[in-house]
Design a protein around this motif. Sequence first.
Motif, PDB file in Angstrom:
ATOM      1  N   LEU A   4      52.091  -3.574  20.973  1.00 23.59           N
ATOM      2  CA  LEU A   4      50.711  -3.119  21.160  1.00 23.59           C
ATOM      3  C   LEU A   4      50.694  -1.696  20.613  1.00 23.59           C
ATOM      4  O   LEU A   4      51.257  -0.793  21.223  1.00 23.59           O
ATOM      5  CB  LEU A   4      50.342  -3.124  22.648  1.00 23.59           C
ATOM      6  N   PHE A   5      50.021  -1.449  19.481  1.00 24.81           N
ATOM      7  CA  PHE A   5      50.282  -0.167  18.825  1.00 24.81           C
ATOM      8  C   PHE A   5      49.222   0.234  17.799  1.00 24.81           C
ATOM      9  O   PHE A   5      48.520  -0.597  17.236  1.00 24.81           O
ATOM     10  CB  PHE A   5      51.644  -0.219  18.125  1.00 24.81           C
ATOM     11  N   HIS A  30      53.155   8.720  12.772  1.00 28.54           N
ATOM     12  CA  HIS A  30      51.849   8.527  13.400  1.00 28.54           C
ATOM     13  C   HIS A  30      51.746   7.392  14.424  1.00 28.54           C
ATOM     14  O   HIS A  30      50.794   7.353  15.189  1.00 28.54           O
ATOM     15  CB  HIS A  30      50.754   8.317  12.337  1.00 28.54           C
ATOM     16  N   GLU A  31      52.674   6.498  14.428  1.00 28.65           N
ATOM     17  CA  GLU A  31      52.573   5.303  15.271  1.00 28.65           C
ATOM     18  C   GLU A  31      52.651   5.642  16.759  1.00 28.65           C
ATOM     19  O   GLU A  31      53.403   6.520  17.175  1.00 28.65           O
ATOM     20  CB  GLU A  31      53.711   4.363  14.886  1.00 28.65           C
ATOM     21  N   ILE A  32      51.887   4.915  17.569  1.00 26.14           N
ATOM     22  CA  ILE A  32      51.940   5.006  19.033  1.00 26.14           C
ATOM     23  C   ILE A  32      52.127   3.592  19.541  1.00 26.14           C
ATOM     24  O   ILE A  32      51.334   2.706  19.227  1.00 26.14           O
ATOM     25  CB  ILE A  32      50.653   5.622  19.611  1.00 26.14           C
ATOM     26  N   ASP A  33      53.196   3.354  20.339  1.00 29.78           N
ATOM     27  CA  ASP A  33      53.591   1.995  20.687  1.00 29.78           C
ATOM     28  C   ASP A  33      53.802   1.768  22.175  1.00 29.78           C
ATOM     29  O   ASP A  33      54.385   2.606  22.862  1.00 29.78           O
ATOM     30  CB  ASP A  33      54.945   1.644  20.053  1.00 29.78           C
ATOM     31  N   ASP A  42      54.934  21.306  20.093  1.00 29.75           N
ATOM     32  CA  ASP A  42      54.420  21.254  18.716  1.00 29.75           C
ATOM     33  C   ASP A  42      53.603  19.977  18.519  1.00 29.75           C
ATOM     34  O   ASP A  42      53.883  19.165  17.629  1.00 29.75           O
ATOM     35  CB  ASP A  42      55.555  21.341  17.715  1.00 29.75           C
ATOM     36  N   ALA A  43      52.581  19.789  19.337  1.00 34.00           N
ATOM     37  CA  ALA A  43      51.820  18.541  19.368  1.00 34.00           C
ATOM     38  C   ALA A  43      51.261  18.108  18.008  1.00 34.00           C
ATOM     39  O   ALA A  43      51.347  16.923  17.661  1.00 34.00           O
ATOM     40  CB  ALA A  43      50.699  18.638  20.393  1.00 34.00           C
ATOM     41  N   PRO A  44      50.670  19.003  17.199  1.00 34.02           N
ATOM     42  CA  PRO A  44      50.117  18.540  15.920  1.00 34.02           C
ATOM     43  C   PRO A  44      51.151  17.917  14.988  1.00 34.02           C
ATOM     44  O   PRO A  44      50.805  17.079  14.144  1.00 34.02           O
ATOM     45  CB  PRO A  44      49.528  19.819  15.307  1.00 34.02           C
ATOM     46  N   ALA A  45      52.407  18.306  15.146  1.00 30.41           N
ATOM     47  CA  ALA A  45      53.469  17.739  14.322  1.00 30.41           C
ATOM     48  C   ALA A  45      54.055  16.472  14.933  1.00 30.41           C
ATOM     49  O   ALA A  45      54.584  15.617  14.232  1.00 30.41           O
ATOM     50  CB  ALA A  45      54.585  18.761  14.110  1.00 30.41           C
ATOM     51  N   ARG A  46      53.935  16.339  16.240  1.00 29.13           N
ATOM     52  CA  ARG A  46      54.564  15.234  16.962  1.00 29.13           C
ATOM     53  C   ARG A  46      53.616  14.083  17.282  1.00 29.13           C
ATOM     54  O   ARG A  46      54.071  12.968  17.559  1.00 29.13           O
ATOM     55  CB  ARG A  46      55.145  15.757  18.278  1.00 29.13           C
ATOM     56  N   ILE A  47      52.307  14.350  17.283  1.00 27.27           N
ATOM     57  CA  ILE A  47      51.330  13.351  17.695  1.00 27.27           C
ATOM     58  C   ILE A  47      50.283  13.169  16.600  1.00 27.27           C
ATOM     59  O   ILE A  47      49.761  14.145  16.055  1.00 27.27           O
ATOM     60  CB  ILE A  47      50.640  13.776  19.008  1.00 27.27           C
ATOM     61  N   ALA A  48      49.965  11.925  16.293  1.00 26.97           N
ATOM     62  CA  ALA A  48      48.938  11.635  15.290  1.00 26.97           C
ATOM     63  C   ALA A  48      47.616  12.281  15.677  1.00 26.97           C
ATOM     64  O   ALA A  48      47.236  12.299  16.848  1.00 26.97           O
ATOM     65  CB  ALA A  48      48.770  10.131  15.152  1.00 26.97           C
ATOM     66  N   GLN A  49      46.882  12.760  14.687  1.00 27.68           N
ATOM     67  CA  GLN A  49      45.610  13.441  14.919  1.00 27.68           C
ATOM     68  C   GLN A  49      44.432  12.717  14.279  1.00 27.68           C
ATOM     69  O   GLN A  49      43.289  13.161  14.414  1.00 27.68           O
ATOM     70  CB  GLN A  49      45.686  14.872  14.373  1.00 27.68           C
ATOM     71  N   GLN A  50      44.693  11.604  13.600  1.00 30.95           N
ATOM     72  CA  GLN A  50      43.631  10.886  12.894  1.00 30.95           C
ATOM     73  C   GLN A  50      43.480   9.457  13.425  1.00 30.95           C
ATOM     74  O   GLN A  50      44.463   8.832  13.832  1.00 30.95           O
ATOM     75  CB  GLN A  50      43.956  10.826  11.399  1.00 30.95           C
ATOM     76  N   PRO A  51      42.269   8.920  13.409  1.00 28.36           N
ATOM     77  CA  PRO A  51      42.054   7.532  13.847  1.00 28.36           C
ATOM     78  C   PRO A  51      42.814   6.545  12.974  1.00 28.36           C
ATOM     79  O   PRO A  51      43.020   6.768  11.777  1.00 28.36           O
ATOM     80  CB  PRO A  51      40.544   7.349  13.705  1.00 28.36           C
ATOM     81  N   MET A  52      43.222   5.427  13.593  1.00 25.96           N
ATOM     82  CA  MET A  52      43.988   4.397  12.896  1.00 25.96           C
ATOM     83  C   MET A  52      43.605   3.021  13.432  1.00 25.96           C
ATOM     84  O   MET A  52      43.076   2.913  14.541  1.00 25.96           O
ATOM     85  CB  MET A  52      45.493   4.605  13.114  1.00 25.96           C
ATOM     86  N   PRO A  53      43.900   1.962  12.677  1.00 21.54           N
ATOM     87  CA  PRO A  53      43.699   0.606  13.199  1.00 21.54           C
ATOM     88  C   PRO A  53      44.641   0.329  14.368  1.00 21.54           C
ATOM     89  O   PRO A  53      45.727   0.913  14.463  1.00 21.54           O
ATOM     90  CB  PRO A  53      44.032  -0.292  12.005  1.00 21.54           C
ATOM     91  N   LEU A  54      44.234  -0.599  15.219  1.00 20.86           N
ATOM     92  CA  LEU A  54      45.047  -1.034  16.340  1.00 20.86           C
ATOM     93  C   LEU A  54      45.639  -2.400  16.023  1.00 20.86           C
ATOM     94  O   LEU A  54      44.936  -3.289  15.526  1.00 20.86           O
ATOM     95  CB  LEU A  54      44.204  -1.123  17.607  1.00 20.86           C
ATOM     96  N   TYR A 107      57.665 -18.744  12.510  1.00 22.34           N
ATOM     97  CA  TYR A 107      56.474 -18.022  12.078  1.00 22.34           C
ATOM     98  C   TYR A 107      55.969 -17.115  13.202  1.00 22.34           C
ATOM     99  O   TYR A 107      55.823 -17.549  14.347  1.00 22.34           O
ATOM    100  CB  TYR A 107      55.381 -19.010  11.667  1.00 22.34           C
ATOM    101  N   ALA A 108      55.689 -15.875  12.831  1.00 23.20           N
ATOM    102  CA  ALA A 108      55.226 -14.858  13.772  1.00 23.20           C
ATOM    103  C   ALA A 108      53.714 -14.677  13.641  1.00 23.20           C
ATOM    104  O   ALA A 108      53.064 -15.294  12.792  1.00 23.20           O
ATOM    105  CB  ALA A 108      55.942 -13.539  13.503  1.00 23.20           C
ATOM    106  N   ALA A 109      53.149 -13.810  14.487  1.00 18.51           N
ATOM    107  CA  ALA A 109      51.694 -13.602  14.504  1.00 18.51           C
ATOM    108  C   ALA A 109      51.360 -12.131  14.675  1.00 18.51           C
ATOM    109  O   ALA A 109      52.049 -11.397  15.391  1.00 18.51           O
ATOM    110  CB  ALA A 109      51.056 -14.415  15.624  1.00 18.51           C
ATOM    111  N   GLU A 110      50.262 -11.719  14.034  1.00 17.94           N
ATOM    112  CA  GLU A 110      49.781 -10.340  14.172  1.00 17.94           C
ATOM    113  C   GLU A 110      48.272 -10.309  13.968  1.00 17.94           C
ATOM    114  O   GLU A 110      47.735 -11.037  13.125  1.00 17.94           O
ATOM    115  CB  GLU A 110      50.453  -9.425  13.157  1.00 17.94           C
ATOM    116  N   VAL A 111      47.608  -9.474  14.735  1.00 20.90           N
ATOM    117  CA  VAL A 111      46.182  -9.202  14.536  1.00 20.90           C
ATOM    118  C   VAL A 111      45.993  -7.692  14.506  1.00 20.90           C
ATOM    119  O   VAL A 111      46.780  -6.947  15.082  1.00 20.90           O
ATOM    120  CB  VAL A 111      45.306  -9.839  15.647  1.00 20.90           C
ATOM    121  N   TYR A 112      44.942  -7.264  13.814  1.00 20.22           N
ATOM    122  CA  TYR A 112      44.675  -5.827  13.755  1.00 20.22           C
ATOM    123  C   TYR A 112      43.181  -5.604  13.537  1.00 20.22           C
ATOM    124  O   TYR A 112      42.463  -6.481  13.049  1.00 20.22           O
ATOM    125  CB  TYR A 112      45.485  -5.148  12.643  1.00 20.22           C
ATOM    126  N   THR A 113      42.715  -4.434  13.895  1.00 17.13           N
ATOM    127  CA  THR A 113      41.304  -4.093  13.732  1.00 17.13           C
ATOM    128  C   THR A 113      41.069  -3.418  12.384  1.00 17.13           C
ATOM    129  O   THR A 113      41.879  -2.602  11.947  1.00 17.13           O
ATOM    130  CB  THR A 113      40.823  -3.145  14.838  1.00 17.13           C
TER     131      THR A 113
END
Length: 244
Positions: free
Chosen positions: A108-109, A122-125, A202-214, A74-80
């Motif tokens: 951590l992502f 959109h993911e940042i890890d 081409d940052a707008p295409a390569r990097i997420a621009q909107q807030p997301m859960p952690l 069994y694995a574990a995960e938490v998120y905001t």
Amino acid sequence: MRVFPLACLAALAFLTGAMPGAQAKTLRFSGHDFVVRPAGVGGPGPNNWSARNAWVDEQGRLHLKLARRGGEWYAAEVYTRQRFGFGRYEFRIETNVDRLDRNVVLGLFHYPTSDVGPDATHEIDIEFARWGRRSGPVGNYTVWPADAALDYTTRRFRMPANAVRTTHVYHWSADKVVFTSWRGHGTDPGRTIARWRFVPRDAPARIAQQPMPLHINLWAYRGNPPSDGRDVEVIITSFSFTPE
């Protein structure tokens, strides 16, 4: 490059809020409320997930465990529930991640909800994993594109063999993501382990621009248990966010 095409891919229904979050266990960690992923089977992995495998101790540290019970792992995960945008994200770890088994992944992502974008975007890890390999660097910095037609960009890095306390940061901006890891839990990164500046044209295409859960998770790569058959426990001393 990774050997697994989407290391932090989680069960889509879970991450998009299809599960009733009001019924989920929550933890207060480093001044933020984290939802604990409830029991079920799903990605990444796939894995069995258990809310029993995440808790905060009397010192306020977050514990995640990958454990065997009744013949199953069994694995574990938490998120905001809260979404976080541009700014500085710092994670202080109190576990020697260089010693993680080759089948174990600590992530951590940021991960997109369905209104932000689909899987593989959109993911940042910051991840600690060898993706099933017996040797090689355990550290991974990765940025997934906002444009689903593009591929992710990743950099691997080695962790010291004797470092129990380490700090890991990514600073997410509209035009770049800067990753840094260093020994110890001080504010001065004078003992730098790794650093990577991702500054695409081409940052707008390569990097997420909107807030997301952690998210923070500990899981078995491709659902394979630790090769040594031992339970794994990771301690995250603290998490902090400084808005840009």
